[in-house]
Motif scaffolding. Structure first.
Motif, PDB file in Angstrom:
ATOM      1  N   GLU A 249      64.986-137.801 -17.254  1.00 55.38           N
ATOM      2  CA  GLU A 249      64.246-137.844 -15.994  1.00 55.38           C
ATOM      3  C   GLU A 249      64.285-136.496 -15.290  1.00 55.38           C
ATOM      4  OE1 GLU A 249      65.973-141.091 -13.867  1.00 55.38           O
ATOM      5  OE2 GLU A 249      64.736-142.611 -14.884  1.00 55.38           O
ATOM      6  N   ALA A 250      65.430-135.819 -15.351  1.00 59.14           N
ATOM      7  CA  ALA A 250      65.525-134.503 -14.713  1.00 59.14           C
ATOM      8  C   ALA A 250      64.572-133.519 -15.377  1.00 59.14           C
ATOM      9  CB  ALA A 250      66.959-133.990 -14.787  1.00 59.14           C
ATOM     10  N   ALA A 251      64.527-133.525 -16.709  1.00 61.95           N
ATOM     11  CA  ALA A 251      63.634-132.607 -17.424  1.00 61.95           C
ATOM     12  C   ALA A 251      62.171-132.966 -17.186  1.00 61.95           C
ATOM     13  CB  ALA A 251      63.950-132.640 -18.920  1.00 61.95           C
ATOM     14  N   ARG A 252      61.849-134.255 -17.211  1.00 62.14           N
ATOM     15  CA  ARG A 252      60.458-134.676 -17.092  1.00 62.14           C
ATOM     16  C   ARG A 252      59.946-134.603 -15.665  1.00 62.14           C
ATOM     17  NH1 ARG A 252      61.327-139.831 -21.109  1.00 62.14           N
ATOM     18  NH2 ARG A 252      61.567-138.608 -23.028  1.00 62.14           N
ATOM     19  N   SER A 253      60.854-134.496 -14.704  1.00 63.30           N
ATOM     20  CA  SER A 253      60.398-134.314 -13.323  1.00 63.30           C
ATOM     21  C   SER A 253      59.688-132.974 -13.156  1.00 63.30           C
ATOM     22  CB  SER A 253      61.580-134.398 -12.353  1.00 63.30           C
ATOM     23  OG  SER A 253      62.461-133.286 -12.515  1.00 63.30           O
ATOM     24  N   ILE A 254      59.937-132.040 -14.063  1.00 62.96           N
ATOM     25  CA  ILE A 254      59.284-130.727 -14.037  1.00 62.96           C
ATOM     26  C   ILE A 254      58.176-130.666 -15.081  1.00 62.96           C
ATOM     27  CG2 ILE A 254      59.653-128.236 -14.156  1.00 62.96           C
ATOM     28  CD1 ILE A 254      61.200-129.663 -11.892  1.00 62.96           C
ATOM     29  N   ASN A 255      58.469-131.153 -16.286  1.00 61.31           N
ATOM     30  CA  ASN A 255      57.508-131.127 -17.394  1.00 61.31           C
ATOM     31  C   ASN A 255      57.451-132.521 -18.005  1.00 61.31           C
ATOM     32  OD1 ASN A 255      56.094-130.858 -19.774  1.00 61.31           O
ATOM     33  ND2 ASN A 255      57.336-129.190 -20.600  1.00 61.31           N
ATOM     34  N   PRO A 256      56.383-133.274 -17.778  1.00 56.63           N
ATOM     35  CA  PRO A 256      56.314-134.664 -18.254  1.00 56.63           C
ATOM     36  C   PRO A 256      56.439-134.812 -19.767  1.00 56.63           C
ATOM     37  CG  PRO A 256      54.608-134.250 -16.626  1.00 56.63           C
ATOM     38  CD  PRO A 256      55.216-132.907 -16.962  1.00 56.63           C
ATOM     39  N   GLN A 257      56.185-133.745 -20.538  1.00 59.30           N
ATOM     40  CA  GLN A 257      56.297-133.812 -21.990  1.00 59.30           C
ATOM     41  C   GLN A 257      57.674-133.392 -22.499  1.00 59.30           C
ATOM     42  OE1 GLN A 257      53.798-135.169 -23.782  1.00 59.30           O
ATOM     43  NE2 GLN A 257      52.880-135.485 -21.760  1.00 59.30           N
ATOM     44  N   ALA A 258      58.577-133.058 -21.605  1.00 53.85           N
ATOM     45  CA  ALA A 258      59.891-132.544 -22.005  1.00 53.85           C
ATOM     46  C   ALA A 258      60.789-133.683 -22.481  1.00 53.85           C
ATOM     47  CB  ALA A 258      60.543-131.803 -20.846  1.00 53.85           C
ATOM     48  N   LEU A 259      61.901-133.287 -23.106  1.00 52.39           N
ATOM     49  CA  LEU A 259      62.881-134.274 -23.539  1.00 52.39           C
ATOM     50  C   LEU A 259      64.289-133.717 -23.396  1.00 52.39           C
ATOM     51  CD1 LEU A 259      63.979-133.125 -26.474  1.00 52.39           C
ATOM     52  CD2 LEU A 259      61.940-134.233 -27.350  1.00 52.39           C
ATOM     53  N   PHE A 260      65.247-134.636 -23.358  1.00 55.11           N
ATOM     54  CA  PHE A 260      66.649-134.280 -23.521  1.00 55.11           C
ATOM     55  C   PHE A 260      67.046-134.698 -24.922  1.00 55.11           C
ATOM     56  CE2 PHE A 260      71.097-135.798 -23.544  1.00 55.11           C
ATOM     57  CZ  PHE A 260      71.717-134.571 -23.386  1.00 55.11           C
ATOM     58  N   ALA A 261      67.574-133.760 -25.701  1.00 48.54           N
ATOM     59  CA  ALA A 261      67.907-134.003 -27.098  1.00 48.54           C
ATOM     60  C   ALA A 261      69.411-133.857 -27.299  1.00 48.54           C
ATOM     61  CB  ALA A 261      67.169-133.016 -27.999  1.00 48.54           C
ATOM     62  N   PRO A 262      70.144-134.962 -27.397  1.00 47.30           N
ATOM     63  CA  PRO A 262      71.581-134.864 -27.678  1.00 47.30           C
ATOM     64  C   PRO A 262      71.815-134.342 -29.089  1.00 47.30           C
ATOM     65  CG  PRO A 262      71.011-137.015 -26.774  1.00 47.30           C
ATOM     66  CD  PRO A 262      69.734-136.346 -27.175  1.00 47.30           C
ATOM     67  N   GLY A 263      72.592-133.278 -29.212  1.00 45.89           N
ATOM     68  CA  GLY A 263      72.838-132.701 -30.523  1.00 45.89           C
ATOM     69  C   GLY A 263      73.871-133.449 -31.324  1.00 45.89           C
ATOM     70  N   SER A 264      74.690-134.243 -30.682  1.00 43.83           N
ATOM     71  CA  SER A 264      75.711-135.012 -31.390  1.00 43.83           C
ATOM     72  C   SER A 264      76.102-136.177 -30.495  1.00 43.83           C
ATOM     73  CB  SER A 264      76.935-134.137 -31.710  1.00 43.83           C
ATOM     74  OG  SER A 264      77.498-133.622 -30.523  1.00 43.83           O
ATOM     75  N   SER A 265      77.076-136.949 -30.930  1.00 40.97           N
ATOM     76  CA  SER A 265      77.647-138.071 -30.162  1.00 40.97           C
ATOM     77  C   SER A 265      76.716-139.261 -30.056  1.00 40.97           C
ATOM     78  CB  SER A 265      78.069-137.618 -28.752  1.00 40.97           C
ATOM     79  OG  SER A 265      78.992-136.566 -28.815  1.00 40.97           O
ATOM     80  N   TRP A 266      75.602-139.258 -30.803  1.00 43.87           N
ATOM     81  CA  TRP A 266      74.738-140.430 -30.797  1.00 43.87           C
ATOM     82  C   TRP A 266      75.137-141.438 -31.866  1.00 43.87           C
ATOM     83  CZ3 TRP A 266      72.762-140.562 -35.617  1.00 43.87           C
ATOM     84  CH2 TRP A 266      72.524-139.351 -36.276  1.00 43.87           C
ATOM     85  N   GLN A 267      76.053-141.055 -32.773  1.00 45.20           N
ATOM     86  CA  GLN A 267      76.364-141.917 -33.909  1.00 45.20           C
ATOM     87  C   GLN A 267      76.984-143.251 -33.490  1.00 45.20           C
ATOM     88  OE1 GLN A 267      77.181-138.678 -33.733  1.00 45.20           O
ATOM     89  NE2 GLN A 267      76.063-137.710 -35.403  1.00 45.20           N
ATOM     90  N   ARG A 268      77.704-143.275 -32.366  1.00 49.07           N
ATOM     91  CA  ARG A 268      78.365-144.505 -31.939  1.00 49.07           C
ATOM     92  C   ARG A 268      77.409-145.431 -31.200  1.00 49.07           C
ATOM     93  NH1 ARG A 268      83.727-144.816 -32.649  1.00 49.07           N
ATOM     94  NH2 ARG A 268      83.628-146.743 -31.457  1.00 49.07           N
ATOM     95  N   LEU A 269      76.231-144.954 -30.860  1.00 47.73           N
ATOM     96  CA  LEU A 269      75.336-145.729 -30.014  1.00 47.73           C
ATOM     97  C   LEU A 269      74.430-146.636 -30.838  1.00 47.73           C
ATOM     98  CD1 LEU A 269      74.407-142.918 -27.469  1.00 47.73           C
ATOM     99  CD2 LEU A 269      76.178-144.671 -27.257  1.00 47.73           C
ATOM    100  N   ASP A 270      74.007-147.738 -30.228  1.00 44.04           N
ATOM    101  CA  ASP A 270      73.219-148.747 -30.913  1.00 44.04           C
ATOM    102  C   ASP A 270      71.871-148.185 -31.351  1.00 44.04           C
ATOM    103  OD1 ASP A 270      72.611-151.626 -31.574  1.00 44.04           O
ATOM    104  OD2 ASP A 270      70.995-151.202 -30.167  1.00 44.04           O
ATOM    105  N   PRO A 271      71.543-148.303 -32.655  1.00 43.14           N
ATOM    106  CA  PRO A 271      70.295-147.701 -33.146  1.00 43.14           C
ATOM    107  C   PRO A 271      69.045-148.234 -32.460  1.00 43.14           C
ATOM    108  CG  PRO A 271      71.728-148.289 -34.982  1.00 43.14           C
ATOM    109  CD  PRO A 271      72.345-148.873 -33.752  1.00 43.14           C
TER     110      PRO A 271
END
Length: 733
Positions: A249-271
């Motif tokens: 939301e912080a990134a898209r508040s400036i650029n609606p096409q932007a994203l936040f891309a976690p480089g790691s630590s997503w492995q434990r999260l529900d697919p």
């Protein structure tokens, strides 16, 4: 070809998949997504990590020229967090000591955008400095004693709490500032989820966790039977998803096409939840330890792919540095092999260079050539479907809740945390690779029929902890025409690791639990009672090595004669007394049977773990034969010829690509590759998808047309030589 019962299963899977938004055999409509979302565009990435002294010292022209020559399409540049490499105005955002009036991040970002590259700003929010701690003590991660946690490698700095106002208030300020000041496409998060923190015992975490669960924070992360631990994992996952939402939301508040891309630590999260918030995944598996296999990059690619299920592209990182000596270049052959194995399994290459100032340039020319080759052949890497018909299951639940007594706290081969069945997973992976079976990964949190139905056979390597719902999903899959190969203590425990009275899959296995697991079996053997499809290649020996961890079972079907039976342990010392005290027992060491429309193979011992730890070739034969019998037909890609090769088979919009990666290693002492040794020739047989016919067949590494012949729906291709990574590229008419 696909059998009639298999077609029935696929039709069921297809209808379920349509509701979920993707096709069970051919993935999501990637090319439709490409027209809507820029994340599908970049195929090659370069990440430059600035150090404090880089401003004024590094050569921006070197990097811009490198990106131009390599047809790089995306770049990730250090921007802020620990240090700001631009003139930040956010309070407590410490500027680089050498920044002065310069703006290295901004200048590079703007230059890259002028070249048409996508730009991600790298932000690491894991560190606090003493001035910020003094002003905002609530920002720090704290130990159980209440004291601020110092950074384990830099005692002058402190660790930030990922769950409180620092993460949800200060970090979004930094994101918005970067997005507003510079023409970037998103934020890349490094150590965004807490990094070294583990459990934080600050007042914010204590209060929020108690409100959410009614419990105190757990004392540690290892007691899976502790209700507080179970509740903490659920709460921690929710915080991570809230973090991803806040940063997006912080990134898209400036650029609606932007994203936040976690480089790691997503492995434990529900697919399933991840697919709802991720447009792409970056698999952060930068290198391997010397004792780990070169296929670690390929496994990382498969892990990311099984999370995304075609909902977005995956990129995989590799580092040209020696890692522990970041200014020194790793063996180029090692890094190239690592990168190519990941590319062959579906990731888009993401080159990382620590420090923008380049001292050792031995990596530059080889990776210019590798990226240029990838660019020339890019269309054969824009995969729309993995044509593998075998999948191996991974299980964070088992990884966390099962304890085998083995080397649990090992450094993980993959980006997943090492756990109790890590050796079984690695052995299963190695066996499938050596058997040259194209395969994917599936996650036990994602066991809908629309996912399982993509595959003819699913391999469960000691997936010990399973819920009743997961067992029912496997049961439905097999009853409808799928097949499984299961090992060890699969389904013997519930989700928390508590032992069941019987296997959750006892009806599929054809045996009941005998009430005991023999956890340290020595000098035990298995008798071979062939001929049988499972004993191919073993009919010339009466016995082979047995398991070192054996599950006692009681057969429920006494009619069939088992091809493998237990020879009970006997002393191996002194040599004069090393002989069996009794003949072969009547205890089966494998169950191979039909269930519904499908097939089941179950080994009640740690065959894959032992293959990883001891590498008995006979166990490779058993596992290879089990997959072949369960699959009840040939694999869509078959390879004959000598040498260790990793294989995969993908479809693109108008083509097919079959990959062979040379994993032979001249370094006999440890795993690192210092010299690539060419192998070949090979004969490769490919299934042609229904309704397709080849127009042209090329060898991309050999840069020439391939000799081939078509036999019905089969394409037989000659590969005379494999240097590192050959791709059989089939253009479809």
């Amino acid at each position: 070809m696909i059998s009639s019962d298999r077609r029935t299963l696929i039709k069921v899977a297809a209808s379920l998949a349509a509701a979920a938004g993707f096709h069970p055999l051919f993935g999501s409509s990637a090319y439709a997504a490409e027209a809507q979302d820029w994340v599908w565009d970049p195929m090659r990435w370069v990440q430059v990590n600035f150090t404090d002294d880089d401003p004024g010292r590094f050569d921006p022209g070197f990097w811009l020229d490198f990106m131009r020559r390599t047809s790089t399409q995306g770049v990730c540049l250090s921007a802020g967090g620990i240090l700001a490499f631009y003139p930040t105005e956010v309070q407590f955002h410490r500027r680089s000591t050498f920044l002065g009036n310069s703006d290295p991040f901004g200048d590079m970002a703007k230059a890259c955008k002028r070249m048409g590259l996508r730009v991600l700003a790298r932000v690491d929010p894991s560190v606090l400095y003493p001035d910020a701690l003094a002003a905002h003590p609530e920002w720090a991660a704290r130990g159980a004693d209440g004291k601020p946690r110092r950074h384990p490698d830099d005692p002058s700095a402190y660790l930030s709490c990922p769950n409180g106002p620092f993460s949800f208030g200060w970090v979004p300020q930094v994101i918005r500032e970067i997005m507003a000041k510079y023409p970037v496409d998103g934020i890349f998060g490094n150590r965004w989820s807490g990094g070294h923190v583990g459990v934080c015992y600050c007042d914010v975490c204590k209060t929020e966790f108690r409100l959410a669960s009614g419990l105190d924070l757990p004392a540690n992360l290892f007691n899976r039977q502790d209700p507080a631990m179970v509740a903490y994992q659920r709460w921690n996952d929710d915080k991570r998803f809230a973090q991803i939402k806040a940063y997006n939301e912080a990134a898209r508040s400036i650029n609606p096409q932007a994203l936040f891309a976690p480089g790691s630590s997503w492995q434990r999260l529900d697919p399933k939840r991840l697919r709802g918030v991720f447009r792409t995944i970056y698999a952060d598996q930068q290198h391997r330890a010397a004792t780990h296999p070169i296929w670690a990059a390929g496994r990382g690619a498969k892990e990311a792919a099984c999370v995304m299920q075609g909902a977005g592209p995956i990129a995989g990182s590799f580092n040209v540095a020696q890692m522990e000596f970041k200014d020194s270049v790793q063996s180029v052959d090692e890094t190239l092999a690592f990168m190519h194995d990941g590319m062959a399994q579906g990731f888009r290459p993401w080159l990382i260079k620590f420090k923008a100032e380049v001292f050792d340039k031995r990596w530059v020319a080889p990776f210019e050539q590798a990226f240029a080759w990838h660019a020339r052949n890019e269309r054969y890497f824009r995969n729309t479907a993995n044509l593998a018909q075998v999948a191996m299951m991974q299980s964070l639940q088992t990884n966390s809740g099962f304890r085998s007594g083995g080397p649990v706290n090992m450094q993980p081969v993959s980006a997943m945390a090492a756990g109790g069945n890590e050796a079984a997973l690695n052995g299963a992976y190695q066996a499938l690779l050596e058997a040259r079976v194209p395969f994917a990964l599936v996650d036990d949190r994602d066991m809908d029929q629309s996912v399982l139905g993509q595959y003819r056979t699913v391999y469960l390597p000691n997936i010990a902890c399973m819920t009743d719902e997961q067992c029912d999903s496997i049961r439905q899959y097999v009853r409808g025409g799928g097949a499984i190969v299961a090992t060890g203590e699969t389904s013997l425990y519930d989700a928390s690791g508590a032992e069941r009275k019987n296997f959750g899959l006892a009806d599929l296995f054809g045996c009941d639990y005998g009430g005991q697991v023999d956890k340290k079996v020595e000098n035990s053997y298995i008798s071979i009672d062939g001929p049988h499809p499972l004993t191919l290649g073993l009919d010339d020996t009466p016995r082979i090595i047995g398991g070192t961890r054996v599950v006692r079972v009681k057969p429920t079907d006494e009619a069939s004669k088992p091809p493998l039976r237990l020879i009970r342990s006997y002393p191996d010392q002194p040599a004069e007394l090393a002989y069996p005290r009794e003949p072969t027992s009547d205890v089966p060491m494998v169950f191979a049977r039909s269930f519904g429309e499908g097939r089941v193979v179950y080994f009640p011992f740690n065959i894959d773990q032992l293959f990883w730890e001891q590498a008995p070739r006979d166990h490779l034969y058993l596992l290879r034969n089990a997959i072949a019998w369960a699959s009840n037909g040939p694999q869509p890609m078959e390879v004959s010829g000598a040498g260790l090769v990793d294989v995969s088979y993908f479809r693109q919009e108008k083509s097919l690509a079959a990959h062979l990666v040379n994993l032979n290693n001249a370094s006999a002492l440890k795993g690192y590759m210092h010299e690539a040794v060419s192998i070949g020739p090979f004969t490769v047989t490919l299934d042609l998808p229904d309704g397709t016919r080849p127009r042209r067949v090329q060898l991309l590494e050999g840069a020439k047309s391939a000799a081939f012949r078509q036999q019905g729906n089969k394409l037989v291709v000659k590969v005379p030589k494999l240097a590192l990574h050959e791709v059989i590229a089939v253009d479809l008419a």
